[in-house]
Every structure is written in C-alpha cells, then in structure tokens.
Scaffold this active site. Structure first.
Site, PDB file in Angstrom:
ATOM      1  N   LYS A   2       1.024  -1.350  -0.185  1.00  0.00           N
ATOM      2  CA  LYS A   2      -0.088   0.034   0.012  1.00  0.00           C
ATOM      3  C   LYS A   2       0.847   1.103  -0.126  1.00  0.00           C
ATOM      4  CE  LYS A   2      -3.817   1.012   0.795  1.00  0.00           C
ATOM      5  NZ  LYS A   2      -4.525   0.776   2.125  1.00  0.00           N
ATOM      6  N   HIS A   3       0.680   2.180  -0.965  1.00  0.00           N
ATOM      7  CA  HIS A   3       1.492   3.400  -1.113  1.00  0.00           C
ATOM      8  C   HIS A   3       2.988   2.995  -0.836  1.00  0.00           C
ATOM      9  CE1 HIS A   3      -2.097   5.594  -1.269  1.00  0.00           C
ATOM     10  NE2 HIS A   3      -2.627   5.078  -0.303  1.00  0.00           N
ATOM     11  N   ASN A  60      12.174   6.152   7.773  1.00  0.00           N
ATOM     12  CA  ASN A  60      12.751   5.117   8.536  1.00  0.00           C
ATOM     13  C   ASN A  60      11.891   3.884   8.860  1.00  0.00           C
ATOM     14  OD1 ASN A  60      15.128   6.520   9.312  1.00  0.00           O
ATOM     15  ND2 ASN A  60      14.003   7.473  10.902  1.00  0.00           N
ATOM     16  N   HIS A  98      13.943   5.229  -0.367  1.00  0.00           N
ATOM     17  CA  HIS A  98      13.069   6.286  -0.620  1.00  0.00           C
ATOM     18  C   HIS A  98      12.708   6.513  -2.078  1.00  0.00           C
ATOM     19  CE1 HIS A  98      13.638   8.176   3.256  1.00  0.00           C
ATOM     20  NE2 HIS A  98      14.871   7.769   3.254  1.00  0.00           N
TER      21      HIS A  98
END
Length: 394
Positions: free
Chosen positions: A66-67, A233, A394
């Site tokens: 999810k996302h 994180n 990221h």
C-alpha cells in the site's frame, strides 16, 4: 512494448503520465485492467521484494503493498487453524496444497486494516486457490510471473472485469544504475544489490546471547528484505515466516519501533480466545469484522460494545477484553525477530521490542550509544547481530 500511457500520475491533475523504457522493451504485460501510476510503483517495488525473498529462503513468497510500502510480506509455510480463522481463509479449499496461496494469506492477514485495497505481488505462478482468495478481498491488483488459465479467469471476473492483472518477466534484470527526477533535477545512484542472505551478516554478534536458530535467521532475512523495499525510517517484526508488524516512513526510530510493535501486538491479540469467539452476525462483511476487531482490541472498545452499538455487529454483547487480559496475553508472545533499516540510537527501542516478544535482532550498528543498546539486549537475553548494512529506501 516500450511505453505504456497511463490515465494520470499520483493525482488526477498530474498529466501526462506514462511508464517507458529508454532501451529495450517493458518487462511487463497487462493481462487485465488498466493499472495506474501508483499501481505500477507498488507492483514493481513489491515484485522486487518477493523475488528476492524467494531467492533467499527458497520458499514461495508474497507481499501486500500500500502506497509504496509493504503492509505484509510472508513465505509459503502452512497455516495453523488459528491463523486460517483470523485471516478468514478457513473455508478456502486446497489452501494446504498451495504454498503461494499460504504466502499471500499470511501477507494479507498480518495487518488486514493496512492491506485493505492492496496491490499484491507473488513470486510464483498464481494458481486458482490464490485467485479465489484475491477475488473476495478488496484489492487493486496483482503482479506475478505467470497465471494458470483458471486463476486468470477468476481474476478477470473480479471488480466487474476491471481488476488489474500484470505479468512480469521473471528473468528481467534492471540496469545497474537507476535514476529519478525531483523538481526537474535528475538523481542517479547504483541499484541496491546488497545480498541479505549472506551468512556474514550474522558474524558480528556483540551481545552475550549469540545463538540464532535457523528459523530466527530465516525470519531476520525476511525482515531485512522487507525493509529494503519499505519507505524509511522503518522497522519490521517477523514471526514464523511472516511480517507481523511494519513501521514505515517515520522520522524517529523509536516511533518506527512503537508503530511496528503495536501492529505486532494487534496481530497477536487477534488470536486471544475472546477475540476468536466474538459472536459476529452472520452477514457482517470481512472488512467490517476487521475494523470492529481493531476497535474491540483497542482502548476505544466502547465504540462497538456500548448499548445501541454492539447490536450492529454482534448476536450477543461480548465481554470487554480488559487491559490486564491484553497485557497477560501479549506477554505470552515469544521468538519474535526484529530488523531495522539503520542503527538503533538508544536502548529504548530494545525496551519496546522486548514488550512484543522480540528475542532476535538484526540492525546495522554504528551508533555512539551502541554500548547502551547492547546492555539493554543483555538485560533481556536478546541475541543481536550488527549487520553493518543500512537499508534506507526512498
């Protein structure tokens, strides 16, 4: 096919949108539906996770995304009757004979609240058993190296024929250098090709307890591989071949540990006899059961137990699961493994992890307070490895 035009980007106002290859052809084929920008981000990140987990453990693997972060990840180990019940798959015929279906049931079931509307990744061919689980869950799509004809037909009938089904070339290897743009500026870096099944990761063990059973090593590999594809994180709790709590995208390490630990506690509390025996009405949907269980377990349990509310969900009013009962049950959890995508700066992370049954830890090491972290582990006889590997994503 070198290029695929998309309806829009992350949001409807972000047009034009496409995915494309600068060299060669796209390694994917859309078999059904019309996946969007975020769908493809989830699909390609989750595929990397399950492919790597499959190679590291030798077991069929699945992820629920999810996302652009995993809500769950697991390998295809058999499910106990308890897990089948709390994952709502105890009525699925052939489950015990399908490791990939078991993997997805685990990945989806660990954090069902977060997995609602997920994008699914399967390391192995999607069979009919897995497709039957997928068909009745709220899900945006699935990516896998192949599908049986029966599975494909089941999935094509889902969501009035619009369910997203992507086939990926399992032999595709990405270029060693990756790029992305932010604010019109191009970033470039080497792909993170670190191997997380390397025995050397467990050679530096600074704690008094230096014993990592094979199951714990497997679970720590699962934790680290999961973290490699989780927005940082991040911290991941794993037990019996599946992530049971993932804390993603937090600015503070202790908040990651608390968030993931809270999810691990909820997973464990769902197995409490009182929760297992909740007298739900027969027509309650699975999603409503998930939400009701989450509230019942929490501090706001009166929202579903007060007069006028409980009648919406239950045949009879359940007893409260008291704070003391919850604490006593959580204290029974054990043999949990924990991975962190970077070092723990303070021992408070270990204190929180211990409360959720953590006995094995793998983290990068390198904090100026490593001594305090080690001392806290020793206080609870926790075995901890300094991997020397950071896994920011990221």
């Amino acid at each position: 096919m070198k290029e695929l035009t998309l309806k829009y980007g992350c949001n409807p106002n972000q047009k034009p949108s496409r995915i494309f290859m600068e060299e060669g052809e796209l390694p994917i084929e859309v078999l059904n539906g019309r996946p969007g920008y975020i769908n493809f981000l989830d699909a390609l990140n989750s595929w990397q996770l399950v492919k790597e987990m499959r190679e590291a453990t030798g077991l069929p693997s699945a992820a629920s995304f999810k996302h652009v972060s995993p809500a769950g990840a697991a390998v295809g180990l058999p499910l106990s009757d308890t897990l089948k019940k709390i994952y709502f798959v105890d009525d699925i015929e052939g489950l015990d004979d399908s490791p990939i279906a078991c993997a997805y049931a685990r990945a989806r079931g660990a954090d069902r609240m977060s997995s609602y509307g997920d994008f699914v990744a399967l390391s192995d061919t999607c069979d009919a058993v897995t497709a039957r689980i997928l068909k009745r869950e709220v899900s945006d799509g699935v990516i896998a190296p192949d599908y049986t004809e029966e599975a494909l037909q089941i999935l094509r009938d889902k969501r009035k024929g619009t369910y997203n089904v992507i086939k990926i070339d399992k032999d595709y290897v990405a270029a060693p250098v990756e790029r992305k743009q932010v604010f019109g500026i191009t970033f470039e870096q080497g792909r993170n090709e670190i191997r997380l099944d390397d025995p050397a990761l467990f050679e530096n063990i600074p704690t008094k307890n230096k014993t990592f059973p094979e199951d714990a090593r497997r679970d720590l590999m699962i934790a680290l591989i999961t973290l490699k594809y989780t927005q940082s994180n991040s911290v991941c709790y794993v037990k019996d071949g599946q992530a049971i709590g993932i804390g993603a995208g937090q600015q503070s390490r202790i908040h990651c540990t608390r968030l993931a630990g809270s999810k691990a506690d909820i997973w464990w509390l769902r197995q409490h006899p009182k929760v297992m025996a909740l007298p739900f009405k027969d027509d309650i949907r699975r999603a409503d059961r998930d939400n009701t269980i989450d509230i019942y377990i929490g501090e706001e349990h009166d929202d579903v137990l007060k007069e006028g509310a409980w009648q919406q969900f239950f045949k009879t009013r359940p007893e409260v699961l008291t704070r003391e009962e919850k604490a006593a049950w959580i204290a029974k959890n054990s043999k949990v493994s924990l991975g962190s995508d970077a070092f723990f700066p303070f021992g408070d992370n270990i204190e929180r992890a211990h409360k959720s049954g953590v006995e094995y830890i793998a983290q990068a090491g390198g904090s100026v307070r490593d001594d305090h972290v080690i001392m806290t582990c020793d206080k609870y006889d926790i075995a901890m490895a300094f991997t020397g590997v950071r896994l920011f994503h990221h």
